[in-house]
Design a protein around this motif. Structure first.
Motif, PDB file in Angstrom:
ATOM      1  N   GLY A  70       0.839  -1.203   0.000  1.00 20.08           N
ATOM      2  CA  GLY A  70       0.000   0.000   0.000  1.00 20.08           C
ATOM      3  C   GLY A  70       0.867   1.243   0.000  1.00 20.08           C
ATOM      4  N   ALA A  71       0.214   2.397   0.138  1.00 16.80           N
ATOM      5  CA  ALA A  71       0.958   3.653   0.116  1.00 16.80           C
ATOM      6  C   ALA A  71       1.770   3.848   1.396  1.00 16.80           C
ATOM      7  CB  ALA A  71       0.000   4.827  -0.087  1.00 16.80           C
ATOM      8  N   THR A  72       1.284   3.327   2.505  1.00 13.92           N
ATOM      9  CA  THR A  72       2.036   3.433   3.760  1.00 13.92           C
ATOM     10  C   THR A  72       3.406   2.784   3.612  1.00 13.92           C
ATOM     11  OG1 THR A  72       0.025   3.444   5.099  1.00 13.92           O
ATOM     12  CG2 THR A  72       2.050   2.736   6.200  1.00 13.92           C
ATOM     13  N   ASN A  83       5.628   4.767   1.206  1.00 11.27           N
ATOM     14  CA  ASN A  83       6.200   5.961   1.848  1.00 11.27           C
ATOM     15  C   ASN A  83       7.374   5.589   2.754  1.00 11.27           C
ATOM     16  OD1 ASN A  83       4.406   7.710   0.630  1.00 11.27           O
ATOM     17  ND2 ASN A  83       2.961   7.728   2.333  1.00 11.27           N
ATOM     18  N   HIS A 119       0.407  12.909   5.244  1.00  6.63           N
ATOM     19  CA  HIS A 119      -0.301  11.760   5.823  1.00  6.63           C
ATOM     20  C   HIS A 119       0.532  11.211   6.989  1.00  6.63           C
ATOM     21  CE1 HIS A 119      -1.688   7.468   5.853  1.00  6.63           C
ATOM     22  NE2 HIS A 119      -2.843   8.023   5.549  1.00  6.63           N
ATOM     23  N   SER A 134       1.644   8.410   7.541  1.00  2.00           N
ATOM     24  CA  SER A 134       2.707   7.491   7.126  1.00  2.00           C
ATOM     25  C   SER A 134       3.959   8.231   6.666  1.00  2.00           C
ATOM     26  CB  SER A 134       2.204   6.545   6.037  1.00  2.00           C
ATOM     27  OG  SER A 134       1.681   7.270   4.944  1.00  2.00           O
ATOM     28  N   VAL A 181       3.273  15.728  -0.079  1.00  2.00           N
ATOM     29  CA  VAL A 181       2.076  15.024  -0.563  1.00  2.00           C
ATOM     30  C   VAL A 181       1.499  15.764  -1.782  1.00  2.00           C
ATOM     31  CG1 VAL A 181       0.603  16.214   1.156  1.00  2.00           C
ATOM     32  CG2 VAL A 181      -0.168  14.056   0.127  1.00  2.00           C
ATOM     33  N   HIS A 187      -5.272  14.332   1.381  1.00  2.11           N
ATOM     34  CA  HIS A 187      -6.364  13.417   1.697  1.00  2.11           C
ATOM     35  C   HIS A 187      -7.491  14.074   2.491  1.00  2.11           C
ATOM     36  CE1 HIS A 187      -3.112  13.494   4.570  1.00  2.11           C
ATOM     37  NE2 HIS A 187      -3.906  13.040   5.518  1.00  2.11           N
ATOM     38  N   ASP A 220       3.856  11.672  -2.095  1.00  3.79           N
ATOM     39  CA  ASP A 220       2.815  10.721  -1.743  1.00  3.79           C
ATOM     40  C   ASP A 220       1.625  11.052  -2.656  1.00  3.79           C
ATOM     41  OD1 ASP A 220       0.636   9.409  -0.680  1.00  3.79           O
ATOM     42  OD2 ASP A 220       0.988  10.036   1.394  1.00  3.79           O
ATOM     43  N   ALA A 243      -1.022   9.060  -3.309  1.00  2.00           N
ATOM     44  CA  ALA A 243      -2.113   8.098  -3.092  1.00  2.00           C
ATOM     45  C   ALA A 243      -3.473   8.668  -3.498  1.00  2.00           C
ATOM     46  CB  ALA A 243      -2.136   7.655  -1.629  1.00  2.00           C
ATOM     47  N   GLN A 244      -3.669   9.969  -3.275  1.00  2.00           N
ATOM     48  CA  GLN A 244      -4.963  10.559  -3.652  1.00  2.00           C
ATOM     49  C   GLN A 244      -4.941  11.075  -5.093  1.00  2.00           C
ATOM     50  OE1 GLN A 244      -7.744  10.436  -1.949  1.00  2.00           O
ATOM     51  NE2 GLN A 244      -7.000   9.874   0.083  1.00  2.00           N
ATOM     52  N   ASN A 280      -1.609   3.648  -4.175  1.00  2.76           N
ATOM     53  CA  ASN A 280      -2.207   2.379  -3.756  1.00  2.76           C
ATOM     54  C   ASN A 280      -3.430   2.051  -4.602  1.00  2.76           C
ATOM     55  OD1 ASN A 280      -4.268   3.988  -2.784  1.00  2.76           O
ATOM     56  ND2 ASN A 280      -3.618   3.853  -0.655  1.00  2.76           N
ATOM     57  N   HIS A 315      -6.578   1.008  -3.325  1.00  6.03           N
ATOM     58  CA  HIS A 315      -7.942   1.166  -2.779  1.00  6.03           C
ATOM     59  C   HIS A 315      -8.488   2.583  -2.816  1.00  6.03           C
ATOM     60  CE1 HIS A 315      -7.283   2.620   1.494  1.00  6.03           C
ATOM     61  NE2 HIS A 315      -6.069   2.183   1.242  1.00  6.03           N
ATOM     62  N   LYS A 316      -7.670   3.569  -3.233  1.00  8.51           N
ATOM     63  CA  LYS A 316      -8.197   4.926  -3.355  1.00  8.51           C
ATOM     64  C   LYS A 316      -8.765   5.170  -4.754  1.00  8.51           C
ATOM     65  CE  LYS A 316      -6.869   5.978   0.847  1.00  8.51           C
ATOM     66  NZ  LYS A 316      -5.668   6.693   1.264  1.00  8.51           N
TER      67      LYS A 316
HETATM   68  C1  LIG Z   1      -4.718   6.439   2.076  1.00  3.60           C
HETATM   69  C2  LIG Z   1      -3.472   7.222   2.046  1.00  3.60           C
HETATM   70  C3  LIG Z   1      -2.253   6.656   2.446  1.00  3.60           C
HETATM   71  C4  LIG Z   1      -2.154   5.260   3.020  1.00  3.60           C
HETATM   72  O1  LIG Z   1      -2.431   4.300   2.065  1.00  3.60           O
HETATM   73  P1  LIG Z   1      -2.586   2.748   2.450  1.00  3.60           P
HETATM   74  O2  LIG Z   1      -2.580   2.065   1.138  1.00  3.60           O
HETATM   75  O3  LIG Z   1      -3.876   2.639   3.147  1.00  3.60           O
HETATM   76  O4  LIG Z   1      -1.400   2.370   3.257  1.00  3.60           O
HETATM   77  C5  LIG Z   1      -1.115   7.420   2.354  1.00  3.60           C
HETATM   78  N1  LIG Z   1      -1.173   8.683   1.908  1.00  3.60           N
HETATM   79  C6  LIG Z   1      -2.319   9.268   1.523  1.00  3.60           C
HETATM   80  C7  LIG Z   1      -2.307  10.664   1.004  1.00  3.60           C
HETATM   81  C8  LIG Z   1      -3.502   8.551   1.583  1.00  3.60           C
HETATM   82  O5  LIG Z   1      -4.642   9.136   1.228  1.00  3.60           O
END
Ligand SMILES: *Cc1c(COP(=O)(O)O)cnc(C)c1O
Length: 398
Positions: A68-70, A73, A97, A99, A144, A148, A173, A175-176, A196, A198-199
């Motif tokens: 995942g993104a965690t 990172n 975030h 993480s 970032v 988020h 980061d 992820a979003q 990641n 799931h977003k």
């Molecule tokens: C959701 C999110 C993460 C963490 O992602 P995971 O896949 O749940 O570990 C990290 N950074 C941002 C900006 C996020 O929105």
């Protein structure tokens, strides 16, 4: 149920689910195996890697899969610190975030110097501040891309350029950002980027780290040489296949989804602006992350609004998901200058392609109802508060 919590996680796209199913059943082999079944899963892995790296403008050898993104990172920042031991300075922002924030805190405990760049009232990092802060000791700048909580989108290209003037690696980061806006690592000039599944309507527990050919972070775990020797362990093939399909769909449909979601978020912001003593946190709708609307309703608790909306079949977040079970206000909201009571009254609404304008109208009217109800139950005396909080317009200044 009305689901307006898509910055927390998204429902799986049916086509992503469809793509994954065979890899839970017959196509189960280890992609490292040399027999024909292994070659089949290996080629599925290669295909997903090709789809995602292609979508972000990278080479297939520049993408590793993670949980995942965690994790991405963590590999990016700890891995960079370990790869460049002569430099001891890390620069992040105050709106990262957890993480990233907590990786930075750990490095600080270990003797590193960490600079947290402040942001303005809408959440923007000023690139000039980065230029003032960066030095020859800076091993990495990590900012970032799309926030988020408040949906602010940073000028990553500019920030990366400044980082490179001092030969610091630049990580974002994303992820979003991935799947919700054009995202190309070559155009942005970043060295590392996390994301990641799931977003963006892919599965949970899978993500990726873009690692440009110019950089080589050190791996954090020891094991077999999977993922170009950067992330050991047998790959989660079904999730990676679903992630690849989800990215492909997100990029394919981005223009249509943008055309669908943009008017919804604008309408939601307009509708909520009519509720007295409310204000939008972050930039105006036309500048922010697609789908994200974050509003403070003064004099009441976000948690109470959340629970009352939940009882009415509406899912939203108060502050960030990670801090929503604790009483400390969101670090992002305090970073943009909100008082604790303003941060505690914040609700994040996040829309996706699967939401409709009927849902937006329902949410506007239910939020109005809940806010009225909660304010009628408290000793709500705006005059007492107005001196401290000041009369604010719905849209905040930078
Ligand atoms: C959701 C999110 C993460 C963490 O992602 P995971 O896949 O749940 O570990 C990290 N950074 C941002 C900006 C996020 O929105």
């Amino acid at each position: 149920m009305i689901y307006f919590d898509n910055n927390d996680t998204t429902p799986l796209h049916p086509e992503a689910l469809e793509a994954m199913l065979p890899y839970f059943r017959d196509k189960f082999a280890n992609p490292a195996s040399l027999h024909s079944l292994g070659l089949e899963t290996e080629s599925a892995l290669d295909e997903a890697r090709g789809k995602i790296s292609g979508a972000i403008g990278a080479d297939a050898r520049e993408l590793i899969f993670t949980s995942g993104a965690t994790e991405a990172n963590n590999i990016a920042i700890f891995g960079a610190a370990r790869a460049r031991p002569s430099r001891k300075h890390l620069i992040i922002s105050t709106v990262e975030h957890a993480s990233v924030l907590n990786v930075a805190r750990r490095l600080e405990d270990d003797g590193y110097r960490v600079t947290r760049l402040p942001v303005d009232g809408q959440g923007y990092v000023d690139p000039a501040l980065l230029r003032d802060t960066i030095d020859d000791d800076t091993f990495m700048v990590s900012i970032v891309h799309a926030n988020h909580e408040i949906g602010v989108i940073q000028d990553i290209r500019k920030l990366a350029e400044i980082a490179h003037e001092k030969d610091a690696w630049f990580h974002t980061d994303a992820a979003q950002a991935l799947g919700k806006m054009p995202f190309n690592v070559a155009e942005l000039g970043v060295d590392l980027a996390s994301f990641n599944g799931h977003k963006l309507h892919g599965p949970k527990g899978v993500g990726g780290l873009y690692v440009s050919r110019r950089t080589r972070p050190k791996r954090l775990m020891e094991g077999a040489p999977q993922e170009f020797d950067l992330r050991p362990g047998t790959e989660n093939v079904p999730a990676i296949v679903g992630f690849g399909r989800a990215v492909e769909i997100a990029v394919r449909d981005l223009p249509d989804v943008t055309a669908h979601v943009k008017p919804l978020m604008k309408r939601l912001a307009e509708g909520l602006a009519r509720i007295p003593h409310s204000h939008l946190n972050g930039p105006p709708p036309e500048e922010r992350l697609l789908g994200n609307v974050n509003v403070t309703f003064l004099y009441i608790e976000g948690e109470a609004i959340l629970m009352h909306l939940s009882n009415r079949g509406i899912c939203v977040s108060s502050g960030s998901a990670c801090s929503s079970k604790s009483l400390t206000p969101s670090t992002v909201l305090t970073a943009i200058g909100l008082l604790h009571e303003e941060a505690h009254g914040a609700i994040r609404f996040s829309l996706s392609r699967f939401n409709s304008s009927d849902e937006v109208e329902t949410v506007i009217s239910k939020v109005g109802e809940v806010v009225d109800l909660l304010r009628s139950m408290t000793a709500f005396v705006p005059e007492l508060h107005s001196e401290r909080m000041g009369a604010k317009s719905f849209y905040r200044k930078r």
